[in-house]
Design an enzyme around this catalytic site. Sequence first.
Site, PDB file in Angstrom:
ATOM      1  N   TYR A   1     -16.975  17.325 -14.415  1.00  0.00           N
ATOM      2  CA  TYR A   1     -17.343  15.933 -14.133  1.00  0.00           C
ATOM      3  C   TYR A   1     -18.220  15.865 -12.880  1.00  0.00           C
ATOM      4  CZ  TYR A   1     -16.968  10.921 -13.547  1.00  0.00           C
ATOM      5  OH  TYR A   1     -17.268   9.592 -13.402  1.00  0.00           O
TER       6      TYR A   1
ATOM      7  N   ARG B   1       0.829  -1.205   0.000  1.00  0.00           N
ATOM      8  CA  ARG B   1       0.000   0.000   0.000  1.00  0.00           C
ATOM      9  C   ARG B   1       0.868   1.262   0.000  1.00  0.00           C
ATOM     10  NH1 ARG B   1      -2.894  -0.604   4.561  1.00  0.00           N
ATOM     11  NH2 ARG B   1      -2.164   1.309   5.532  1.00  0.00           N
TER      12      ARG B   1
HETATM   13  C1  LIG Z   1     -13.870  10.374 -15.898  1.00  0.00           C
HETATM   14  C2  LIG Z   1     -13.435  11.631 -15.280  1.00  0.00           C
HETATM   15  C3  LIG Z   1     -13.030  11.675 -13.952  1.00  0.00           C
HETATM   16  C4  LIG Z   1     -13.096  10.458 -13.050  1.00  0.00           C
HETATM   17  O1  LIG Z   1     -12.213   9.461 -13.464  1.00  0.00           O
HETATM   18  P1  LIG Z   1     -12.424   7.887 -13.115  1.00  0.00           P
HETATM   19  O2  LIG Z   1     -11.177   7.269 -13.623  1.00  0.00           O
HETATM   20  O3  LIG Z   1     -13.681   7.455 -13.798  1.00  0.00           O
HETATM   21  O4  LIG Z   1     -12.561   7.810 -11.641  1.00  0.00           O
HETATM   22  C5  LIG Z   1     -12.596  12.877 -13.442  1.00  0.00           C
HETATM   23  N1  LIG Z   1     -12.570  13.989 -14.187  1.00  0.00           N
HETATM   24  C6  LIG Z   1     -12.949  13.981 -15.481  1.00  0.00           C
HETATM   25  C7  LIG Z   1     -12.902  15.240 -16.256  1.00  0.00           C
HETATM   26  C8  LIG Z   1     -13.409  12.812 -16.055  1.00  0.00           C
HETATM   27  O5  LIG Z   1     -13.810  12.822 -17.330  1.00  0.00           O
END
Ligand SMILES: *Cc1c(COP(=O)(O)O)cnc(C)c1O
Length: 369
Positions: A103, A50
């Site tokens: 997001y 970890r």
């Molecule tokens: C998809 C995405 C995330 C999150 O990423 P994950 O790998 O799905 O956890 C964060 N920011 C943006 C702009 C994204 O498109």
Amino acid sequence: MTGPYGDSTRSVKAVAADAVPGAPVAQPPVPAAAYHIPPSEDDSLDSYGRYHNPTWRQLESALAELEGATTALTFGSGMAAITSVLRALAKPGLTLVVPADGYYQVRRYAVEYLAPQGITVIQAKCADIIDAATGADVVLAETPSNPGLDVVDLHALAMTCRGRGATLIVDNTTATPLGQQPLSLGADLVVASATKSLSGHHDLLAGYVAGCHVDQMAAIEHERRIAGPILGAFEAWLVLRSIATAGLRFERQCQNALAMALTLRAHPAVRSVRYPGLADDPSHEVANRQMKRFGGIVSIELEDAAAVHRFVHNSDLFVSSTSFGGIHSSVDRRARWGDPVGEGFARISAGIEDTDDLIADIEHALARP
Ligand SMILES: *Cc1c(COP(=O)(O)O)cnc(C)c1O
């Protein structure tokens, strides 16, 4: 010639292992939970999975190189990276700005988990984020924003943040480090999902943080050690493997996205198109100043949800899928996930197919009832 190198050269060099005679040219992954540690304490050795992993370190040095950072840290997903950074930096009593048009899970995390702990959460759209930053301690910006593809002037935002000692974090998922380098524009930290274009094969989740401030990066690593949102060694190895072709893939995706944007804009069934690479896009001027490439996503508005479904049904090449940045072109109707967009809004991700084939497929799919 010893550089400065182009992006494909940098991508290939970034993942190269040291040239040790007799050793494999490409290093294998090192899945390890526990390491042999001598009874006398020696903190310089790898000890527990970890905390340490040699494959992470290889990936982290490649990510730091591409982002222009001194250090990078990998995580099990983009959200794991973002939430770890926010936990490490956004302390009770502070004011945090998060994107209102980025997001969606990020603002959800801020509202559901950080606000109840005494952090003031302000949601600001790209257009308003510089104003919002004047009252903030920590600012998270996303540019180009997912899914609307608005662009934030990062240099101006960084100046505002610096002026009041606020920390600026930039989500670099949509642009990737091959499209823009937020640290060189004044950001303190980059966060990103490597799930999307950077790994680009629709087959893993990963995230990372990159930065240059020793104390901040140490606090984030400490958070990762304790909370444990780590990346598996095999995934780290797959991301490394993918980075070597990121330059090639991203170049084709950007080329396909621009061609798609031009075709879609000219089509009567399409109400509006956003792509920062279009000369008359509202974001083009700022994007042109701060981005090297405009990315592989195009956002469009069709008449309604049924029109998006018809498009996917009629298409031979576009798959209906969320996420983006992979080798296959895909379409995602964002209203289904609750994004604040119209029912006919679709985020289109350009794959690496031949440009002419994608254009012909779009015309075919939009022409049929
Ligand atoms: C998809 C995405 C995330 C999150 O990423 P994950 O790998 O799905 O956890 C964060 N920011 C943006 C702009 C994204 O498109």
